[in-house]
Design a protein around this motif. Structure first.
Motif, PDB file in Angstrom:
ATOM      1  N   PHE A 110      39.367  38.590  42.050  1.00 43.56           N
ATOM      2  CA  PHE A 110      39.849  39.450  41.247  1.00 43.56           C
ATOM      3  C   PHE A 110      39.321  39.426  40.043  1.00 43.56           C
ATOM      4  CE2 PHE A 110      42.630  41.105  38.544  1.00 43.56           C
ATOM      5  CZ  PHE A 110      43.235  42.450  38.838  1.00 43.56           C
ATOM      6  N   MET A 111      39.111  38.523  39.762  1.00 44.80           N
ATOM      7  CA  MET A 111      38.178  38.223  38.427  1.00 44.80           C
ATOM      8  C   MET A 111      36.427  39.072  38.164  1.00 44.80           C
ATOM      9  SD  MET A 111      40.516  37.236  36.568  1.00 44.80           S
ATOM     10  CE  MET A 111      42.118  36.789  36.632  1.00 44.80           C
ATOM     11  N   SER A 112      35.895  39.205  38.915  1.00 46.82           N
ATOM     12  CA  SER A 112      34.486  39.877  39.216  1.00 46.82           C
ATOM     13  C   SER A 112      34.442  41.228  39.525  1.00 46.82           C
ATOM     14  CB  SER A 112      33.729  39.389  40.220  1.00 46.82           C
ATOM     15  OG  SER A 112      34.538  38.564  40.982  1.00 46.82           O
ATOM     16  N   ASN A 113      35.956  41.638  40.561  1.00 48.65           N
ATOM     17  CA  ASN A 113      35.253  43.421  40.547  1.00 48.65           C
ATOM     18  C   ASN A 113      36.479  44.036  40.026  1.00 48.65           C
ATOM     19  OD1 ASN A 113      34.523  43.563  43.726  1.00 48.65           O
ATOM     20  ND2 ASN A 113      35.566  41.789  44.159  1.00 48.65           N
ATOM     21  N   ARG A 114      37.690  42.948  39.941  1.00 41.80           N
ATOM     22  CA  ARG A 114      38.514  43.686  38.614  1.00 41.80           C
ATOM     23  C   ARG A 114      38.481  43.249  36.946  1.00 41.80           C
ATOM     24  NH1 ARG A 114      38.869  47.245  42.219  1.00 41.80           N
ATOM     25  NH2 ARG A 114      41.418  47.624  43.037  1.00 41.80           N
ATOM     26  N   PHE A 115      37.244  43.403  36.727  1.00 38.39           N
ATOM     27  CA  PHE A 115      36.969  42.009  35.346  1.00 38.39           C
ATOM     28  C   PHE A 115      36.569  43.446  34.156  1.00 38.39           C
ATOM     29  CE2 PHE A 115      32.863  45.255  36.419  1.00 38.39           C
ATOM     30  CZ  PHE A 115      32.821  45.949  34.822  1.00 38.39           C
ATOM     31  N   ALA A 116      37.256  44.827  34.264  1.00 36.12           N
ATOM     32  CA  ALA A 116      37.526  45.874  32.766  1.00 36.12           C
ATOM     33  C   ALA A 116      38.831  44.838  32.784  1.00 36.12           C
ATOM     34  CB  ALA A 116      37.068  46.789  33.518  1.00 36.12           C
ATOM     35  N   LEU A 117      40.033  45.367  33.988  1.00 37.33           N
ATOM     36  CA  LEU A 117      41.241  45.154  34.443  1.00 37.33           C
ATOM     37  C   LEU A 117      41.403  43.483  33.481  1.00 37.33           C
ATOM     38  CD1 LEU A 117      42.444  46.633  36.870  1.00 37.33           C
ATOM     39  CD2 LEU A 117      43.101  47.127  35.256  1.00 37.33           C
ATOM     40  N   ALA A 118      40.636  42.694  34.401  1.00 37.12           N
ATOM     41  CA  ALA A 118      41.075  41.436  33.943  1.00 37.12           C
ATOM     42  C   ALA A 118      40.585  41.180  32.788  1.00 37.12           C
ATOM     43  CB  ALA A 118      40.107  40.181  34.781  1.00 37.12           C
ATOM     44  N   TYR A 119      39.729  41.150  31.908  1.00 34.37           N
ATOM     45  CA  TYR A 119      39.664  41.626  30.561  1.00 34.37           C
ATOM     46  C   TYR A 119      40.780  41.625  29.431  1.00 34.37           C
ATOM     47  CZ  TYR A 119      36.524  41.247  26.355  1.00 34.37           C
ATOM     48  OH  TYR A 119      36.148  40.631  24.515  1.00 34.37           O
ATOM     49  N   LEU A 120      41.694  42.440  29.901  1.00 36.83           N
ATOM     50  CA  LEU A 120      42.921  42.856  28.869  1.00 36.83           C
ATOM     51  C   LEU A 120      43.378  41.772  28.711  1.00 36.83           C
ATOM     52  CD1 LEU A 120      43.980  46.438  30.608  1.00 36.83           C
ATOM     53  CD2 LEU A 120      42.631  46.178  27.998  1.00 36.83           C
ATOM     54  N   ASP A 121      43.639  40.165  29.676  1.00 35.58           N
ATOM     55  CA  ASP A 121      44.568  39.522  29.415  1.00 35.58           C
ATOM     56  C   ASP A 121      44.102  39.288  27.709  1.00 35.58           C
ATOM     57  OD1 ASP A 121      46.196  37.206  30.375  1.00 35.58           O
ATOM     58  OD2 ASP A 121      44.921  35.832  30.201  1.00 35.58           O
ATOM     59  N   THR A 122      43.025  38.917  27.552  1.00 29.95           N
ATOM     60  CA  THR A 122      42.290  38.820  26.138  1.00 29.95           C
ATOM     61  C   THR A 122      43.191  39.498  24.981  1.00 29.95           C
ATOM     62  OG1 THR A 122      40.340  40.352  25.622  1.00 29.95           O
ATOM     63  CG2 THR A 122      40.404  37.682  26.786  1.00 29.95           C
ATOM     64  N   GLN A 176      39.159  32.746  34.636  1.00 35.20           N
ATOM     65  CA  GLN A 176      39.983  33.822  33.533  1.00 35.20           C
ATOM     66  C   GLN A 176      38.159  34.081  32.988  1.00 35.20           C
ATOM     67  OE1 GLN A 176      42.815  35.888  33.302  1.00 35.20           O
ATOM     68  NE2 GLN A 176      41.494  37.498  31.911  1.00 35.20           N
ATOM     69  N   ALA A 177      37.776  32.813  33.021  1.00 40.22           N
ATOM     70  CA  ALA A 177      36.674  33.531  31.732  1.00 40.22           C
ATOM     71  C   ALA A 177      35.467  34.408  32.671  1.00 40.22           C
ATOM     72  CB  ALA A 177      36.232  32.130  31.171  1.00 40.22           C
ATOM     73  N   ILE A 178      35.705  34.098  33.529  1.00 36.43           N
ATOM     74  CA  ILE A 178      34.533  35.077  34.504  1.00 36.43           C
ATOM     75  C   ILE A 178      34.995  36.683  33.986  1.00 36.43           C
ATOM     76  CG2 ILE A 178      33.805  36.132  36.751  1.00 36.43           C
ATOM     77  CD1 ILE A 178      35.088  33.367  38.016  1.00 36.43           C
ATOM     78  N   ALA A 179      35.911  37.036  33.168  1.00 39.43           N
ATOM     79  CA  ALA A 179      36.035  38.638  33.206  1.00 39.43           C
ATOM     80  C   ALA A 179      35.371  39.114  32.182  1.00 39.43           C
ATOM     81  CB  ALA A 179      37.299  38.915  33.205  1.00 39.43           C
ATOM     82  N   GLY A 180      34.720  37.809  31.403  1.00 38.42           N
ATOM     83  CA  GLY A 180      34.290  37.361  29.661  1.00 38.42           C
ATOM     84  C   GLY A 180      32.440  38.054  29.514  1.00 38.42           C
ATOM     85  N   TRP A 181      32.385  37.462  31.155  1.00 37.76           N
ATOM     86  CA  TRP A 181      30.805  36.895  30.880  1.00 37.76           C
ATOM     87  C   TRP A 181      30.566  38.148  32.432  1.00 37.76           C
ATOM     88  CZ3 TRP A 181      29.503  35.434  35.732  1.00 37.76           C
ATOM     89  CH2 TRP A 181      30.023  34.395  36.835  1.00 37.76           C
TER      90      TRP A 181
END
Length: 210
Positions: A110-122, A176-181
Motif C-alpha cells: 500500500f505504501m508504495s502503490n499509494r505513496f501519494a495518499l500515504a504521504y498525506l499522513d505527514t 510509513q516512511a516508504i511513502a517519503g522516498w
C-alpha cells in the motif's frame, strides 16, 4: 477471531495485492496532486479548483473548505489500508508468523502503490482537533490488528517481542516512511520492496518464516 477486511464496505472482495489507479473525484485528485507537490499549507483552494477543472464556488459546493478535502483523502487512505491489511491477514489462518508476514506485505504494498495518499499522513498536524481524533481512531485499527498478532506470537513462543505495542509502532513507522522516498521509476518494484521489508520485519520480531 476472523480479522475484518475480507470485503469492501460494498460487499465486494478485497484483492489486497492488486492495484488500479485510485478512483477519486476530480476535486480530490487535484487536491492530492497539489498536497503532494506543495504540502497542505502551501496549497490554495484556487489551485485545487484549477487542477480539478472546476470553479472555486463549485469546489465549495462539494467540500466546505480545504480541511474537508484533506479529511476526505485521509479517510479514503486509512479505509483502504485497513481493508487490504485485514484481507491479507484473513487469508493466513495458520498461525501468527504467516499472519504477521501477510500484514507487513500488505502495508508495504500500500505504501508504495499509494505513496501519494500515504504521504498525506505527514500532514496530520494541520487537522483540527475533532478531525484528528476521528482519524486517529480509524488509524488505530491497523495498529491494534498488528499488536494482536504480535501478542499471539509472543504467547506461543514464535516471536521474541518485549512489547507488542511498541514493536507494532516501530514497524508501522518503518513502513510509513516508504511513502517519503519511494520512486515509481526506481530500481525496486513494490513487490520487491515488500519482500525485503517482510524479511526485515521477521528478523525484528525473531521469527523465521516457514
Amino acid at each position: 477471531m476472523v480479522p475484518p477486511g475480507r470485503e469492501h464496505a460494498d460487499g465486494s472482495p478485497v484483492d489486497w495485492r492488486s492495484y488500479d489507479p485510485p478512483d477519486l473525484h476530480p476535486i480530490l485528485a487535484g487536491a492530492l496532486a497539489a498536497f503532494y507537490e506543495h504540502g497542505y499549507h502551501g496549497t490554495t483552494v484556487r489551485d485545487i479548483a484549477r487542477r480539478a477543472g472546476v470553479t472555486v464556488p463549485a469546489l465549495y459546493y462539494h467540500y466546505a473548505n480545504k480541511q474537508g478535502i484533506l479529511v476526505a483523502l485521509l479517510e479514503i487512505t486509512v479505509t483502504e489500508v485497513n481493508e487490504r491489511a485485514g484481507a491479507a491477514v484473513a487469508e493466513a489462518d495458520d498461525g501468527p508468523v504467516p499472519r504477521f508476514a501477510r500484514l507487513i506485505e500488505a502495508v508495504v504494498l500500500f505504501m508504495s502503490n499509494r505513496f501519494a495518499l500515504a504521504y498525506l499522513d505527514t500532514e496530520l498536524r494541520y487537522l483540527e482537533p475533532v478531525n484528528r481524533r476521528r482519524y486517529a481512531t480509524l488509524r488505530k485499527k491497523l495498529e491494534s490488528l498488528l499488536v494482536e498478532i504480535l501478542a499471539d506470537g509472543k504467547a506461543t513462543g514464535q516471536m521474541t517481542v518485549d512489547s507488542p505495542r511498541d514493536t507494532a509502532r516501530a514497524l508501522l513507522g518503518m513502513c510509513q516512511a516508504i511513502a517519503g522516498w519511494y520512486n515509481p521509476a526506481g530500481e525496486l518494484s513494490p513487490t520487491q520492496i515488500a519482500t525485503r521489508y517482510v524479511g526485515i520485519a521477521l528478523q525484528t520480531v525473531g521469527a523465521v518464516p516457514r
